[in-house]
Design a protein around this motif. Structure first.
Motif, PDB file in Angstrom:
ATOM      1  N   LYS A 284       0.872  -1.173   0.000  1.00 45.02           N
ATOM      2  CA  LYS A 284       0.000   0.000   0.000  1.00 45.02           C
ATOM      3  C   LYS A 284       0.908   1.221   0.000  1.00 45.02           C
ATOM      4  O   LYS A 284       1.602   1.487   0.983  1.00 45.02           O
ATOM      5  CB  LYS A 284      -0.888   0.028   1.241  1.00 45.02           C
ATOM      6  CG  LYS A 284      -1.945  -1.034   1.281  1.00 45.02           C
ATOM      7  CD  LYS A 284      -2.745  -0.868   2.563  1.00 45.02           C
ATOM      8  CE  LYS A 284      -3.888  -1.827   2.641  1.00 45.02           C
ATOM      9  NZ  LYS A 284      -4.629  -1.668   3.892  1.00 45.02           N
TER      10      LYS A 284
ATOM     11  N   TRP B  81      -0.007   2.637   5.318  1.00 42.40           N
ATOM     12  CA  TRP B  81       0.443   2.953   3.961  1.00 42.40           C
ATOM     13  C   TRP B  81       1.851   3.529   3.991  1.00 42.40           C
ATOM     14  O   TRP B  81       2.224   4.254   4.898  1.00 42.40           O
ATOM     15  CB  TRP B  81      -0.504   3.975   3.326  1.00 42.40           C
ATOM     16  CG  TRP B  81      -1.856   3.421   3.018  1.00 42.40           C
ATOM     17  CD1 TRP B  81      -2.828   3.069   3.912  1.00 42.40           C
ATOM     18  CD2 TRP B  81      -2.397   3.167   1.726  1.00 42.40           C
ATOM     19  NE1 TRP B  81      -3.929   2.603   3.243  1.00 42.40           N
ATOM     20  CE2 TRP B  81      -3.700   2.653   1.910  1.00 42.40           C
ATOM     21  CE3 TRP B  81      -1.907   3.319   0.438  1.00 42.40           C
ATOM     22  CZ2 TRP B  81      -4.517   2.302   0.851  1.00 42.40           C
ATOM     23  CZ3 TRP B  81      -2.713   2.968  -0.623  1.00 42.40           C
ATOM     24  CH2 TRP B  81      -4.003   2.459  -0.416  1.00 42.40           C
TER      25      TRP B  81
ATOM     26  N   PHE C  29      -2.580   6.312  -5.375  1.00 43.75           N
ATOM     27  CA  PHE C  29      -2.722   5.297  -4.327  1.00 43.75           C
ATOM     28  C   PHE C  29      -2.558   3.952  -5.022  1.00 43.75           C
ATOM     29  O   PHE C  29      -3.314   3.635  -5.940  1.00 43.75           O
ATOM     30  CB  PHE C  29      -4.112   5.372  -3.688  1.00 43.75           C
ATOM     31  CG  PHE C  29      -4.313   6.554  -2.777  1.00 43.75           C
ATOM     32  CD1 PHE C  29      -4.366   6.388  -1.401  1.00 43.75           C
ATOM     33  CD2 PHE C  29      -4.471   7.836  -3.292  1.00 43.75           C
ATOM     34  CE1 PHE C  29      -4.557   7.476  -0.557  1.00 43.75           C
ATOM     35  CE2 PHE C  29      -4.677   8.932  -2.460  1.00 43.75           C
ATOM     36  CZ  PHE C  29      -4.711   8.750  -1.085  1.00 43.75           C
TER      37      PHE C  29
ATOM     38  N   THR D 198      -2.151  -0.245  -4.547  1.00 42.64           N
ATOM     39  CA  THR D 198      -2.230  -1.441  -3.703  1.00 42.64           C
ATOM     40  C   THR D 198      -1.894  -2.648  -4.582  1.00 42.64           C
ATOM     41  O   THR D 198      -1.698  -2.491  -5.789  1.00 42.64           O
ATOM     42  CB  THR D 198      -3.646  -1.628  -3.101  1.00 42.64           C
ATOM     43  OG1 THR D 198      -4.542  -2.029  -4.140  1.00 42.64           O
ATOM     44  CG2 THR D 198      -4.155  -0.348  -2.433  1.00 42.64           C
TER      45      THR D 198
END
Length: 115
Positions: free
Chosen positions: A2, A25, A92, A94
């Motif tokens: 993350k 994160w 972002f 992941t």
């Protein structure tokens, strides 16, 4: 994995990051720690496009007199690796998803992801 790629001097990035609990994160300030080729490859795997990751608002476009219409995927990749302002932000990332930029639709999807 993350990770959030952002720019500390960007008010929009700071506003977006403040909306979420990011304690699990890895936060990457892209001016201090530029994008690596491996990270860009990971993003590309999820998007199948370097252009999608490219910020068409970068001040470098005018400074370098770039014609965006003439750029190829290879050009976008090289520019993304060359200068941090070319990355559309925040990103972002992941293991299964990627959220790129600050547009409303992306932020809504992020909110759903965070629950």
């Amino acid at each position: 994995m993350k990770k959030v790629f952002y720019l500390n001097t960007c008010d929009t990035c700071r506003k977006i990051l403040a909306q979420f609990n990011l304690k699990d994160w890895e936060l990457r300030e892209i001016k201090k720690e530029p994008l690596t080729e491996e990270e860009l490859a990971e993003m590309y795997k999820k998007t199948k496009s370097y252009e999608v990751l490219f910020s068409k608002k970068s001040t470098q476009i005018k400074l370098r007199e770039l014609n965006l219409k003439s750029l190829t995927e290879k050009d976008f990749k090289e520019l993304l690796l060359d200068h941090y302002t070319f990355l559309k932000r925040p990103v972002f990332l992941t293991d299964e998803k990627i959220f790129i930029g600050s547009d409303k639709k992306n932020i809504e999807e992020l909110k759903m992801y965070f629950g």
